[in-house]
Every structure is written in structure tokens, then in C-alpha cells.
Design a protein around this motif. Structure first.
Motif, PDB file in Angstrom:
ATOM      1  N   ALA A 173    -126.711  53.776  54.605  1.00 11.53           N
ATOM      2  CA  ALA A 173    -127.997  54.251  55.117  1.00 11.53           C
ATOM      3  C   ALA A 173    -129.048  53.144  55.162  1.00 11.53           C
ATOM      4  N   ALA A 174    -128.819  52.050  54.448  1.00 10.72           N
ATOM      5  CA  ALA A 174    -129.738  50.905  54.506  1.00 10.72           C
ATOM      6  C   ALA A 174    -129.624  50.158  55.839  1.00 10.72           C
ATOM      7  N   LEU A 175    -128.550  50.428  56.587  1.00  9.51           N
ATOM      8  CA  LEU A 175    -128.330  49.886  57.942  1.00  9.51           C
ATOM      9  C   LEU A 175    -128.167  48.367  57.987  1.00  9.51           C
ATOM     10  N   ARG A 176    -127.748  47.763  56.877  1.00  7.66           N
ATOM     11  CA  ARG A 176    -127.474  46.324  56.921  1.00  7.66           C
ATOM     12  C   ARG A 176    -126.359  46.014  57.912  1.00  7.66           C
ATOM     13  N   TRP A 177    -125.381  46.921  58.018  1.00  8.48           N
ATOM     14  CA  TRP A 177    -124.274  46.752  58.969  1.00  8.48           C
ATOM     15  C   TRP A 177    -124.793  46.705  60.413  1.00  8.48           C
ATOM     16  N   LEU A 178    -125.817  47.481  60.701  1.00 13.31           N
ATOM     17  CA  LEU A 178    -126.376  47.500  62.050  1.00 13.31           C
ATOM     18  C   LEU A 178    -127.030  46.165  62.383  1.00 13.31           C
ATOM     19  N   HIS A 179    -127.831  45.658  61.469  1.00 14.42           N
ATOM     20  CA  HIS A 179    -128.531  44.395  61.712  1.00 14.42           C
ATOM     21  C   HIS A 179    -127.555  43.218  61.788  1.00 14.42           C
ATOM     22  N   ALA A 180    -126.389  43.377  61.163  1.00  9.96           N
ATOM     23  CA  ALA A 180    -125.371  42.315  61.198  1.00  9.96           C
ATOM     24  C   ALA A 180    -124.409  42.488  62.371  1.00  9.96           C
ATOM     25  N   GLY A 181    -124.564  43.555  63.152  1.00 13.97           N
ATOM     26  CA  GLY A 181    -123.657  43.808  64.270  1.00 13.97           C
ATOM     27  C   GLY A 181    -122.274  44.228  63.831  1.00 13.97           C
ATOM     28  N   GLU A 182    -122.184  44.836  62.648  1.00 14.97           N
ATOM     29  CA  GLU A 182    -120.896  45.294  62.128  1.00 14.97           C
ATOM     30  C   GLU A 182    -120.688  46.770  62.458  1.00 14.97           C
ATOM     31  N   SER A 183    -119.490  47.261  62.182  1.00 10.25           N
ATOM     32  CA  SER A 183    -119.149  48.638  62.523  1.00 10.25           C
ATOM     33  C   SER A 183    -118.806  49.444  61.282  1.00 10.25           C
ATOM     34  N   VAL A 184    -118.689  50.752  61.468  1.00 10.35           N
ATOM     35  CA  VAL A 184    -118.377  51.677  60.376  1.00 10.35           C
ATOM     36  C   VAL A 184    -117.226  52.574  60.816  1.00 10.35           C
ATOM     37  N   ILE A 185    -116.235  52.719  59.971  1.00 12.30           N
ATOM     38  CA  ILE A 185    -115.112  53.628  60.235  1.00 12.30           C
ATOM     39  C   ILE A 185    -115.104  54.698  59.149  1.00 12.30           C
ATOM     40  N   LEU A 186    -115.245  55.950  59.561  1.00  8.93           N
ATOM     41  CA  LEU A 186    -115.194  57.091  58.653  1.00  8.93           C
ATOM     42  C   LEU A 186    -113.895  57.838  58.916  1.00  8.93           C
ATOM     43  N   PHE A 187    -113.015  57.907  57.924  1.00 10.37           N
ATOM     44  CA  PHE A 187    -111.739  58.588  58.179  1.00 10.37           C
ATOM     45  C   PHE A 187    -111.360  59.485  57.006  1.00 10.37           C
ATOM     46  N   GLY A 188    -110.623  60.528  57.338  1.00 10.06           N
ATOM     47  CA  GLY A 188    -110.217  61.502  56.337  1.00 10.06           C
ATOM     48  C   GLY A 188    -109.831  62.802  57.027  1.00 10.06           C
ATOM     49  N   PRO A 189    -109.456  63.822  56.262  1.00  8.49           N
ATOM     50  CA  PRO A 189    -108.985  65.079  56.841  1.00  8.49           C
ATOM     51  C   PRO A 189    -110.077  65.817  57.613  1.00  8.49           C
ATOM     52  N   VAL A 190    -109.653  66.815  58.353  1.00 10.81           N
ATOM     53  CA  VAL A 190    -110.571  67.619  59.156  1.00 10.81           C
ATOM     54  C   VAL A 190    -111.553  68.362  58.246  1.00 10.81           C
ATOM     55  N   GLY A 191    -112.809  68.412  58.677  1.00 18.08           N
ATOM     56  CA  GLY A 191    -113.782  69.276  58.037  1.00 18.08           C
ATOM     57  C   GLY A 191    -114.567  68.698  56.879  1.00 18.08           C
ATOM     58  N   VAL A 192    -114.379  67.418  56.540  1.00 21.73           N
ATOM     59  CA  VAL A 192    -115.056  66.870  55.362  1.00 21.73           C
ATOM     60  C   VAL A 192    -116.466  66.348  55.663  1.00 21.73           C
ATOM     61  N   GLY A 193    -116.873  66.357  56.929  1.00 18.86           N
ATOM     62  CA  GLY A 193    -118.233  65.945  57.275  1.00 18.86           C
ATOM     63  C   GLY A 193    -118.354  64.588  57.930  1.00 18.86           C
ATOM     64  N   LYS A 194    -117.257  64.076  58.475  1.00 15.89           N
ATOM     65  CA  LYS A 194    -117.293  62.746  59.101  1.00 15.89           C
ATOM     66  C   LYS A 194    -118.267  62.697  60.284  1.00 15.89           C
ATOM     67  N   THR A 195    -118.187  63.722  61.138  1.00 18.27           N
ATOM     68  CA  THR A 195    -119.056  63.744  62.316  1.00 18.27           C
ATOM     69  C   THR A 195    -120.519  63.875  61.911  1.00 18.27           C
ATOM     70  N   HIS A 196    -120.782  64.671  60.883  1.00 22.40           N
ATOM     71  CA  HIS A 196    -122.161  64.817  60.396  1.00 22.40           C
ATOM     72  C   HIS A 196    -122.695  63.459  59.928  1.00 22.40           C
ATOM     73  N   VAL A 197    -121.922  62.762  59.104  1.00 22.01           N
ATOM     74  CA  VAL A 197    -122.370  61.478  58.567  1.00 22.01           C
ATOM     75  C   VAL A 197    -122.539  60.456  59.687  1.00 22.01           C
ATOM     76  N   ALA A 198    -121.619  60.442  60.651  1.00 26.36           N
ATOM     77  CA  ALA A 198    -121.717  59.497  61.770  1.00 26.36           C
ATOM     78  C   ALA A 198    -123.002  59.722  62.558  1.00 26.36           C
ATOM     79  N   GLN A 199    -123.294  60.978  62.859  1.00 25.49           N
ATOM     80  CA  GLN A 199    -124.518  61.274  63.607  1.00 25.49           C
ATOM     81  C   GLN A 199    -125.764  60.993  62.761  1.00 25.49           C
ATOM     82  N   ALA A 200    -125.664  61.242  61.463  1.00 23.81           N
ATOM     83  CA  ALA A 200    -126.791  60.968  60.577  1.00 23.81           C
ATOM     84  C   ALA A 200    -127.106  59.476  60.529  1.00 23.81           C
ATOM     85  N   LEU A 201    -126.073  58.634  60.491  1.00 22.38           N
ATOM     86  CA  LEU A 201    -126.291  57.183  60.524  1.00 22.38           C
ATOM     87  C   LEU A 201    -126.900  56.769  61.860  1.00 22.38           C
TER      88      LEU A 201
END
Length: 257
Positions: A93-121
Motif C-alpha cells: 500500500a506504500a506504492l514503492r513498487w509503483l514508483h519503481a515501475g515494478e509489478s505485483v502478482i496476487l495468487f491463490g485459491p478462488v474467493g480469498v480476495g485477490k481481485t479486491h486487493v488488486a483493485q484496492a491497490l
């Protein structure tokens, strides 16, 4: 309304300073009451205009992001599962990855909130003035396929390259065709130095067999995976927590994955 005030309002309209116009009466009352000096009056009016423009720009960026839902980290229930990497997500959430031009991969089973966290970021990035775009990976591939058909592929690719953050939801859901793999390769290559947020039900190590050409897979995925922050999201489904508290058990809102 005095003649002078009328002239001032006309001038503000001509200069497109509606932020000042909207608060002019309140600020004049403060000035007449001795609460504001001349310079304070002018400074606060300028700040009103800046605030209005920032709000309008934020709403415009939010609209262009095409989020499924207005998800934020503030409303995400980390207590839903003790297995969720709350510290790692809050660090992102500090967005250091954004300022560095890096990416984020969220992976895991269905329904754990990956899409929510991705949109929140993505929402956090927009708050800091960045441009974001959310899309299901299947729709991105379909859109690029349409570009091959009507010769608008380069324009469609540019639209996906332009945002500071591109969120690809439900990545690596199924086997890719050669054309889809090539399109993803071009997209990731063109976005080098610009951030991606990817959600997937599969671990990155399981993405390679989905590509028909091992060379393309190695070139694309090694570049992507090695420059990404990987977050394993595990635990029970987050979806039951999103159900309305009534007796019919119908779910509402966007999907949680």
C-alpha cells in the motif's frame, strides 16, 4: 449581489475557476467578518480551486479505471483469515513498487480476495495521481484479437500500455493460443517500466505449460516474474463475508477472487 460581485463572478466563469465561484459567498462572509485578511482571502480561494480540480481529476481517473467495484484496503477484512499476508499487503500500500515501475502478482485459491486487493491497490495509485486500468485477462485478449481482425491492434495495444498501472484479473485461467501468447508478450514488453497487477488462481510456476511456445513463455514470464512482488493469498473464501445480512442468502456486488 453587487455589480462588483457580478463582474467578479463573470470573470471567474471566463477563467474556468468554478472552484472559487462555488465558495465565493462563504469566503466573502468570512472576509467581511474579519476572519480573513486580503492575502488569506486570496490564498483560500486559490486552494478552493485547486481542491475542486483535484477532485474532478480523481473522479475522472477513477471512471477510466473501469473497476468492477470501488474496493479499498480500508474496507478489506484482514481478520477474515489469519493466513492472509496482511503485513505484505499493507507494505504494498506504500506504492514503492509503483514508483519503481515494478509489478505485483496476487495468487491463490478462488474467493480469498485477490481481485479486491488488486483493485484496492489500483485505487491507492489513483489517489496519488496515477492512471490505472482494470480488466479481465480474457477480455484483454479478446480485445486485442478484435484488433487483428479490423487492423486496430496497434491502437488497442497503446491504450493498454498507456496507464501507469494495468490490472490483469484472472490471469492464466486456461491454455493460450499462439496468437494470444504473442499478444501477451507484446503487451508485457511494451509495458516494461510500467507496473502490472496480476491476479491468478495458479502459482506463477504453473503458468509456463499454458503457453504453446516454450521460448515465448520463458521470455515473457521470466521477465514478468523476476520483476514482481509475489503475494500468496491463502485461506477460506472471503465471499461469505460479502453476503448481505438477510434471510434469502443472495449475494450482491462484484465478484471476489
Amino acid at each position: 449581489m453587487t455589480i462588483m460581485n457580478t463582474a467578479l463572478r463573470d470573470s471567474l466563469k471566463s477563467l474556468k475557476l468554478s472552484g472559487m465561484l462555488e465558495t465565493l459567498d462563504a469566503r466573502l462572509s468570512q472576509a467581511h467578518g474579519g476572519e480573513l485578511g486580503h492575502l488569506e482571502f486570496l490564498q483560500i480561494l486559490c486552494q478552493d480551486e485547486i481542491t475542486r480540480r483535484e477532485t474532478v481529476a480523481f473522479q475522472r481517473r477513477l471512471l477510466r479505471a473501469k473497476f468492477e467495484q470501488q474496493a479499498t484496503l480500508e474496507e478489506f477484512d484482514f481478520s477474515a483469515s489469519p493466513k492472509l499476508p496482511a503485513v505484505q499487503i499493507r507494505d504494498l500500500a506504500a506504492l514503492r513498487w509503483l514508483h519503481a515501475g515494478e509489478s505485483v502478482i496476487l495468487f491463490g485459491p478462488v474467493g480469498v480476495g485477490k481481485t479486491h486487493v488488486a483493485q484496492a491497490l489500483g485505487h491507492l495509485a489513483i489517489r496519488q495521481g496515477a492512471h490505472a486500468r482494470f480488466a479481465k485477462t480474457s477480455r484483454v485478449l479478446a480485445d486485442l484479437a478484435g484488433g487483428h481482425a479490423d487492423r486496430t491492434w496497434e491502437r488497442r495495444l497503446r491504450e493498454l500500455v498507456r496507464p501507469d498501472v494495468l490490472i490483469l484479473d484472472d490471469f492464466a485461467m486456461r491454455q493460450l493460443t499462439a496468437t494470444q501468447a504473442d499478444d501477451l508478450y507484446e503487451l508485457v514488453s511494451e509495458r516494461q517500466g510500467r507496473s502490472l497487477i496480476i491476479t491468478s488462481n495458479r502459482a506463477p510456476s504453473d503458468w509456463y505449460p499454458l503457453f504453446p511456445n516454450p521460448v515465448v513463455a520463458e521470455s515473457l514470464l521470466d521477465r514478468l516474474i523476476n520483476t514482481s512482488h509475489q503475494v500468496i493469498m491463502n485461506g477460506p473464501s472471503y465471499r461469505p463475508n460479502k453476503r448481505p445480512r438477510n434471510g434469502n442468502n443472495k449475494t450482491t456486488g462484484g465478484p471476489i477472487s
